[in-house]
Structure formats: C-alpha cells, structure tokens
Design a protein around this motif. Structure first.
Motif, PDB file in Angstrom:
ATOM      1  N   LEU A 146      46.639  20.743  88.234  1.00  0.00           N
ATOM      2  CA  LEU A 146      47.411  20.426  87.035  1.00  0.00           C
ATOM      3  C   LEU A 146      48.074  19.055  87.150  1.00  0.00           C
ATOM      4  CD1 LEU A 146      49.047  23.902  86.309  1.00  0.00           C
ATOM      5  CD2 LEU A 146      47.360  22.731  84.892  1.00  0.00           C
ATOM      6  N   VAL A 172      54.518  24.378  81.359  1.00  0.00           N
ATOM      7  CA  VAL A 172      53.268  23.636  81.555  1.00  0.00           C
ATOM      8  C   VAL A 172      52.691  23.187  80.216  1.00  0.00           C
ATOM      9  CG1 VAL A 172      50.870  23.822  82.330  1.00  0.00           C
ATOM     10  CG2 VAL A 172      52.706  24.705  83.765  1.00  0.00           C
ATOM     11  N   PHE A 257      46.356  26.126  80.948  1.00  0.00           N
ATOM     12  CA  PHE A 257      47.663  25.474  80.899  1.00  0.00           C
ATOM     13  C   PHE A 257      48.723  26.530  80.612  1.00  0.00           C
ATOM     14  CE2 PHE A 257      44.593  22.153  80.102  1.00  0.00           C
ATOM     15  CZ  PHE A 257      45.041  21.154  80.957  1.00  0.00           C
ATOM     16  N   ASP A 259      52.177  28.694  82.847  1.00  0.00           N
ATOM     17  CA  ASP A 259      53.054  28.709  84.026  1.00  0.00           C
ATOM     18  C   ASP A 259      52.550  29.619  85.137  1.00  0.00           C
ATOM     19  OD1 ASP A 259      54.714  26.906  82.861  1.00  0.00           O
ATOM     20  OD2 ASP A 259      56.392  28.286  82.507  1.00  0.00           O
ATOM     21  N   LEU A 262      51.113  28.144  88.380  1.00  0.00           N
ATOM     22  CA  LEU A 262      51.939  27.413  89.337  1.00  0.00           C
ATOM     23  C   LEU A 262      52.262  28.304  90.531  1.00  0.00           C
ATOM     24  CD1 LEU A 262      54.446  25.667  86.890  1.00  0.00           C
ATOM     25  CD2 LEU A 262      52.401  24.689  87.938  1.00  0.00           C
TER      26      LEU A 262
END
Length: 264
Positions: A146, A172, A257, A259, A262
């Motif tokens: 990312l 994000v 895309f 979160d 992550l």
C-alpha cells in the motif's frame, strides 16, 4: 362426501399455484437447454419447486451463467474494433509511434518450453506481445505494498488507472481518495473502477458521490445488477486489483484499499 363440501380440482388450484408451476417449468426448460453439472441442475430444480416465486427469482439472479455469452460478445466487439482500427491506421497512422516503441521492445524466447506458449498468447492477443525491459518486484506484507502504491501515486504525471474490488471509506480509503483528488486537480487524468458490491458500504455512505464533480476524476461502480438494463447477475463481480500509473508502473495482486490489510 356431501355435494356441498365437494371441491373440484379447478377450484382447489389457485392462481399462485399456477404461477409457481409455470415458473418452475420455465426453470426446468432453461436447465435442459443450458447443460451444466447434473448435481447443480437437480439442486436448482428442487430449490425452485419448494420455494414459490423466491426460488425462480433466485435462479435468475444466481443460477444463469452469462459469462460465456458476454465473452463471445466481447470477442466479437474487439475483433470488429480492431478491423476498423486497421482500416483507419492505413490512412492516418495515429498509433505509429506507439507501435514503433512496442516493436522495439518486443522480446523473443529461445526456451523450448516457453516459446510455443508465447506463440499461443501472440495468436490470442496480437496487440499485446511479450515485451522486454520490464522488472517485477514482490511486495509484502500488504502494508508495504500500500505504501509503495501511495508513493507511486504521488509521482503520477499524466494518468492514473485503478481497478479494485474494495475501495472503503476508512483511513486507507480516505488516504487514497485524497491522493486521487489531489492529482486530478493538478491535471492528471484519473480513472477509477470499483466493484459496487465489494465497496457497497462506502457507496451507500456517498463516499464516491461526494467527489463526482472533481475535474479529471471519473469514478464508476461495476455492477451487473440493473433491472432497467435487464441485468440480474448479482454474483458477477469485478475482483481485479490493478493500478497503472503513466503507463510505466503497474501494481496487481490481492490487496484491496481497506484498513483490514494493515498490520495490527
């Protein structure tokens, strides 16, 4: 049995039953005309027989495979377009420079195993031959990928093409949208294709609608469920995750895309 309590067969069968049987017969006929796995066909026959209206409606939404027909339609459309393009290029040659660069970078394979495979690909996709001069890098974990994409977006100068399944409106997604809007306002042509089902939450919260008037920014949701266009395929989704920047750098893989990608 008393005559007053006797109910004829025609009186006992209501309109709902007639509609249910008619729809069930239509489903069975379609299954016979479009052969598929026998277990799947029997499952649909059983499902539509015990669930009036809902069963046939579910079959229309999920049971009809339109991918082969759409594939043939696209192939025909591409062939027609390429023929017209060749006729136009004979006179104007608007793509001559691009063809020259592409032919200069065209790669040849000496490997006995790969060369036949490459010839097959050339036959299937003649406008996109194997090119040399490319470099492939594996990016993991997802957070690193990312960050690499965000950095490449900041360096965009001409155009950004993005296709993704999930474009969420979390941290994000907000970061991505801010970058896209910033580059669009700077004159970069930005095109985004998100999946309307995978990104349904952000879509419902008007995340994309709020940016509909941004200059140089075009955001479209992919969906094959539209009654007005006679499209009923809810399960036909766009899972492609591709980012192309300036026709030079590209990213692809399994990262959306959101979160959740992550590291915690």
């Amino acid at each position: 049995m008393d005559a007053a309590t006797t109910v004829s067969l025609s009186q006992s069968i209501g309109y709902g039953t007639i509609i249910h049987v008619a729809l069930w017969l239509l489903v069975c006929l379609h299954l016979l005309l479009k052969p598929r796995d026998a277990r799947t066909s029997l499952l649909w026959i059983f499902f539509t027989s015990i669930f009036p209206i809902i069963g046939p409606f579910a079959y229309v939404l999920f049971g009809i495979n339109t991918v082969p027909n759409k594939g043939w339609q696209k192939q025909y459309s591409d062939t027609t377009f390429q023929k017209r393009q060749r006729l136009t290029n004979r006179n104007t040659h608007p793509l001559a420079a691009m063809h020259t660069r592409r032919n200069a970078l065209r790669a040849t394979l000496d490997d006995r195993m790969l060369a036949p495979f490459n010839r097959i690909l050339d036959h299937l996709s003649g406008n996109h031959p194997l090119l040399g001069g490319n470099d492939i890098q594996l990016l993991e974990p997802a957070g690193l990928a990312l960050e690499a994409m965000f950095l490449a977006l900041r360096e965009a100068r001409h155009h950004i093409h993005l296709s993704t399944y999930i474009f969420n409106d979390d941290a994000v997604g907000q970061r991505l949208m801010n970058l896209l809007v910033e580059k669009a306002r700077a004159g970069v042509e930005v095109r985004v294709l998100y999946d309307a089902f995978g990104s349904a939450g952000a879509n419902i919260r008007l995340f994309f609608w709020r940016h509909r008037r941004e200059p140089n920014l075009k955001i479209i949701g992919f969906s094959q469920a539209n009654v007005l266009k006679r499209k009923f395929q809810l399960n036909l989704r766009n899972h492609r995750k591709i980012l192309v920047i300036d026709g030079v750098v590209a990213y692809t893989g399994g990262i959306n895309f959101h979160d959740v990608y992550l590291s915690r």
